[in-house]
Enzyme design. Sequence first.
Site, PDB file in Angstrom:
ATOM      1  N   THR A 194       0.820  -1.222   0.000  1.00 27.29           N
ATOM      2  CA  THR A 194       0.000   0.000   0.000  1.00 27.29           C
ATOM      3  C   THR A 194       0.851   1.268   0.000  1.00 27.29           C
ATOM      4  O   THR A 194       1.896   1.341   0.660  1.00 27.29           O
ATOM      5  CB  THR A 194      -0.908  -0.019   1.254  1.00 27.29           C
ATOM      6  OG1 THR A 194      -1.672  -1.218   1.238  1.00 27.29           O
ATOM      7  CG2 THR A 194      -1.842   1.179   1.280  1.00 27.29           C
TER       8      THR A 194
ATOM      9  N   SER B 271      -6.757   0.567  -2.551  1.00 27.32           N
ATOM     10  CA  SER B 271      -7.464  -0.479  -3.315  1.00 27.32           C
ATOM     11  C   SER B 271      -6.898  -0.555  -4.731  1.00 27.32           C
ATOM     12  O   SER B 271      -6.782  -1.639  -5.312  1.00 27.32           O
ATOM     13  CB  SER B 271      -8.955  -0.149  -3.386  1.00 27.32           C
ATOM     14  OG  SER B 271      -9.497  -0.071  -2.087  1.00 27.32           O
TER      15      SER B 271
ATOM     16  N   GLY C 235     -23.649  -5.303  27.847  1.00 28.56           N
ATOM     17  CA  GLY C 235     -23.984  -4.060  28.530  1.00 28.56           C
ATOM     18  C   GLY C 235     -22.791  -3.143  28.767  1.00 28.56           C
ATOM     19  O   GLY C 235     -21.693  -3.375  28.253  1.00 28.56           O
TER      20      GLY C 235
ATOM     21  N   GLU D  58      -6.153  -6.265   3.328  1.00 30.57           N
ATOM     22  CA  GLU D  58      -6.151  -7.348   2.326  1.00 30.57           C
ATOM     23  C   GLU D  58      -7.352  -7.257   1.390  1.00 30.57           C
ATOM     24  O   GLU D  58      -7.903  -8.284   0.962  1.00 30.57           O
ATOM     25  CB  GLU D  58      -6.057  -8.719   2.984  1.00 30.57           C
ATOM     26  CG  GLU D  58      -4.703  -8.944   3.635  1.00 30.57           C
ATOM     27  CD  GLU D  58      -4.496 -10.346   4.106  1.00 30.57           C
ATOM     28  OE1 GLU D  58      -4.841 -11.285   3.382  1.00 30.57           O
ATOM     29  OE2 GLU D  58      -3.982 -10.488   5.230  1.00 30.57           O
TER      30      GLU D  58
ATOM     31  N   THR E  29     -10.779  -4.398   0.726  1.00 30.21           N
ATOM     32  CA  THR E  29     -11.983  -4.044   1.478  1.00 30.21           C
ATOM     33  C   THR E  29     -13.168  -4.924   1.052  1.00 30.21           C
ATOM     34  O   THR E  29     -13.124  -5.594   0.021  1.00 30.21           O
ATOM     35  CB  THR E  29     -12.372  -2.574   1.210  1.00 30.21           C
ATOM     36  OG1 THR E  29     -12.704  -2.454  -0.185  1.00 30.21           O
ATOM     37  CG2 THR E  29     -11.244  -1.613   1.536  1.00 30.21           C
TER      38      THR E  29
HETATM   39  C1  LIG Z   1      -4.709  -2.473  10.344  1.00 37.07           C
HETATM   40  C2  LIG Z   1      -4.245  -2.386   8.938  1.00 37.07           C
HETATM   41  C3  LIG Z   1      -3.112  -3.096   8.554  1.00 37.07           C
HETATM   42  C4  LIG Z   1      -2.652  -3.006   7.236  1.00 37.07           C
HETATM   43  N1  LIG Z   1      -1.500  -3.697   6.899  1.00 37.07           N
HETATM   44  C5  LIG Z   1      -1.019  -3.582   5.626  1.00 37.07           C
HETATM   45  C6  LIG Z   1       0.212  -4.234   5.274  1.00 37.07           C
HETATM   46  O1  LIG Z   1       0.834  -4.903   6.097  1.00 37.07           O
HETATM   47  N2  LIG Z   1       0.671  -4.074   4.016  1.00 37.07           N
HETATM   48  C7  LIG Z   1       0.026  -3.315   3.083  1.00 37.07           C
HETATM   49  O2  LIG Z   1       0.515  -3.222   1.954  1.00 37.07           O
HETATM   50  N3  LIG Z   1      -1.140  -2.682   3.393  1.00 37.07           N
HETATM   51  C8  LIG Z   1      -1.679  -2.795   4.640  1.00 37.07           C
HETATM   52  N4  LIG Z   1      -2.833  -2.149   4.989  1.00 37.07           N
HETATM   53  C9  LIG Z   1      -3.486  -1.288   3.998  1.00 37.07           C
HETATM   54  C10 LIG Z   1      -4.752  -1.901   3.438  1.00 37.07           C
HETATM   55  O3  LIG Z   1      -4.468  -2.986   2.609  1.00 37.07           O
HETATM   56  C11 LIG Z   1      -5.521  -0.774   2.735  1.00 37.07           C
HETATM   57  O4  LIG Z   1      -6.002   0.081   3.784  1.00 37.07           O
HETATM   58  C12 LIG Z   1      -6.680  -1.285   1.906  1.00 37.07           C
HETATM   59  O5  LIG Z   1      -6.206  -1.963   0.766  1.00 37.07           O
HETATM   60  C13 LIG Z   1      -7.614  -0.152   1.444  1.00 37.07           C
HETATM   61  O6  LIG Z   1      -6.892   0.900   0.912  1.00 37.07           O
HETATM   62  P1  LIG Z   1      -7.165   2.397   1.465  1.00 37.07           P
HETATM   63  O7  LIG Z   1      -7.113   2.355   2.934  1.00 37.07           O
HETATM   64  O8  LIG Z   1      -6.223   3.298   0.765  1.00 37.07           O
HETATM   65  O9  LIG Z   1      -8.645   2.730   1.058  1.00 37.07           O
HETATM   66  P2  LIG Z   1      -9.201   3.243  -0.367  1.00 37.07           P
HETATM   67  O10 LIG Z   1      -8.709   2.353  -1.450  1.00 37.07           O
HETATM   68  O11 LIG Z   1      -8.951   4.697  -0.488  1.00 37.07           O
HETATM   69  O12 LIG Z   1     -10.753   2.969  -0.167  1.00 37.07           O
HETATM   70  C14 LIG Z   1     -11.573   3.814   0.653  1.00 37.07           C
HETATM   71  C15 LIG Z   1     -13.017   3.337   0.494  1.00 37.07           C
HETATM   72  O13 LIG Z   1     -13.389   3.410  -0.881  1.00 37.07           O
HETATM   73  C16 LIG Z   1     -13.854   2.137  -1.323  1.00 37.07           C
HETATM   74  N5  LIG Z   1     -13.477   1.919  -2.728  1.00 37.07           N
HETATM   75  C17 LIG Z   1     -12.263   2.036  -3.307  1.00 37.07           C
HETATM   76  N6  LIG Z   1     -12.337   1.717  -4.608  1.00 37.07           N
HETATM   77  C18 LIG Z   1     -13.622   1.354  -4.849  1.00 37.07           C
HETATM   78  C19 LIG Z   1     -14.330   0.900  -5.982  1.00 37.07           C
HETATM   79  N7  LIG Z   1     -13.731   0.716  -7.161  1.00 37.07           N
HETATM   80  N8  LIG Z   1     -15.656   0.645  -5.864  1.00 37.07           N
HETATM   81  C20 LIG Z   1     -16.297   0.801  -4.681  1.00 37.07           C
HETATM   82  N9  LIG Z   1     -15.670   1.220  -3.561  1.00 37.07           N
HETATM   83  C21 LIG Z   1     -14.350   1.499  -3.639  1.00 37.07           C
HETATM   84  C22 LIG Z   1     -13.159   1.135  -0.426  1.00 37.07           C
HETATM   85  O14 LIG Z   1     -13.875  -0.092  -0.383  1.00 37.07           O
HETATM   86  C23 LIG Z   1     -13.197   1.875   0.902  1.00 37.07           C
HETATM   87  O15 LIG Z   1     -14.460   1.688   1.483  1.00 37.07           O
HETATM   88  C24 LIG Z   1      -3.336  -2.221   6.289  1.00 37.07           C
HETATM   89  C25 LIG Z   1      -4.484  -1.519   6.681  1.00 37.07           C
HETATM   90  C26 LIG Z   1      -4.939  -1.594   7.987  1.00 37.07           C
HETATM   91  C27 LIG Z   1      -6.164  -0.821   8.378  1.00 37.07           C
END
Ligand SMILES: Cc1cc2nc3c(=O)[nH]c(=O)nc-3n(C[C@H](O)[C@H](O)[C@H](O)COP(=O)(O)OP(=O)(O)OC[C@H]3O[C@@H](n4cnc5c(N)ncnc54)[C@H](O)[C@@H]3O)c2cc1C
Length: 389
Positions: free
Chosen positions: A132, A138, A344, A368, A370
């Site tokens: 990421t 995503s 509760g 991994e 959403t």
């Molecule tokens: C606790 C935690 C640990 C993590 N560990 C790792 C790790 O070890 N290595 C790593 O590489 N990453 C890691 N991540 C990152 C994680 O994989 C990303 O947060 C995830 O892939 C989503 O990317 P984003 O947060 O940028 O959200 P975004 O991609 O910006 O998405 C935001 C919202 O928009 C929605 N969305 C996006 N595109 C679309 C679409 N085409 N259609 C409909 N809805 C959409 C998403 O579903 C989400 O609801 C971690 C995240 C967390 C929270």
Amino acid sequence: MVPRIGIPDVTAVRAFLDEAHDGLAASAGSFATRELAPLPEPRDDAAARVEAKSLLGRMGAAGVFEPIGRQDWRGCCLAREALGAFSPLADAIFALQGLGTLPILLAGNAALQAHWAGAALGGRAMAAFAMTEREAGSDVASMTTTARRDGDRYVLNGAKTLISNAGIADFYTVFASTDPGAKGKGISCFVVPADSPGLAFAGAQVLSAPHPLGEIAFQDCRVPAMNRLGEEGRGMALGLKTLDRMRATVGAAACGMAARALAEALAHARARRQFGKPLAEFQLVQDKLARMATDLTAARLLVYRAAWAADRGAERVTLEAAMAKAYATEAAQRIVDDAIQILGGSCLLASHPVDRLYRSVRALRIYEGTTEIQNLVIAGQLLHESSAT
Ligand SMILES: Cc1cc2nc3c(=O)[nH]c(=O)nc-3n(C[C@H](O)[C@H](O)[C@H](O)COP(=O)(O)OP(=O)(O)OC[C@H]3O[C@@H](n4cnc5c(N)ncnc54)[C@H](O)[C@@H]3O)c2cc1C
């Protein structure tokens, strides 16, 4: 059907398990009960980082990571159910040892497998998976971290965010573009030791639940070409194959957390008296318990179906894994929330185990891939199949 805290229920998913899995479920459950149950939640991020390192060694010594090495996905699911019930932190460690090591097992040369995979699965080296970026969540194909070939090395530049184990990992499995114009088809994957010159820990990102997380940056970070995993430009495919395998196990972790929450709610509903009788005698409470148990059973069936398909050697389990991850993580969120309602107000104290689950389970619907992205995968397959008929 009554969940026994920490011991995955093999009976309900018997159709998808082999007999050998009974022993694995029992040993994962007994490790979690003995080693994890007594541990208090680390008080802050610094303490969580120290505890994660200590848990890594203990988990490795106890053989907890062995199912990853065997690529026994049902075994991995049983392990994550047991770990998730008592320690979401231990579960996250398992997840990262899997995510960071599987690309090496699938595409690494013998030296990388012997050194890094061997050390990771023995609990002697902490793994991380760096995909990421701030502008590539995503939409991972839009990543801008680059890896430029320079003789027998690659030179990495860029930054990664939301990386579990950032700052405490011994090595990072890193995705970077070797051909930026080719987008997803130009991404390659590398093993980058944490002490590589030019790789820096850029700071912790602190969650409400204990989970070491942070940012890393590459500035002219030179990595031997032999640390590339698989062919140049095939890194995205390797990453997706890794996620395909690991996603069912995220669902399993969610089920472990949900089973614990249900067990706690059930015990409380039987013991707690209001209006002169136990909460369990109120039909509104029974309705909640019934939905929680049904949701959990459905989630586990989807999880073990996906893991069973992977264990049978299916090249792709994308659809099964997407259904398992999306359903189980959403169901677990509902179940943990309902458990809090039954337990509760005192359950919202930060020291309560179900409050810890409440803070921990949320991330599983995001990392991994959403839920929305899993649903796009499922709908895409459905539409593709319906257009072919
Ligand atoms: C606790 C935690 C640990 C993590 N560990 C790792 C790790 O070890 N290595 C790593 O590489 N990453 C890691 N991540 C990152 C994680 O994989 C990303 O947060 C995830 O892939 C989503 O990317 P984003 O947060 O940028 O959200 P975004 O991609 O910006 O998405 C935001 C919202 O928009 C929605 N969305 C996006 N595109 C679309 C679409 N085409 N259609 C409909 N809805 C959409 C998403 O579903 C989400 O609801 C971690 C995240 C967390 C929270």
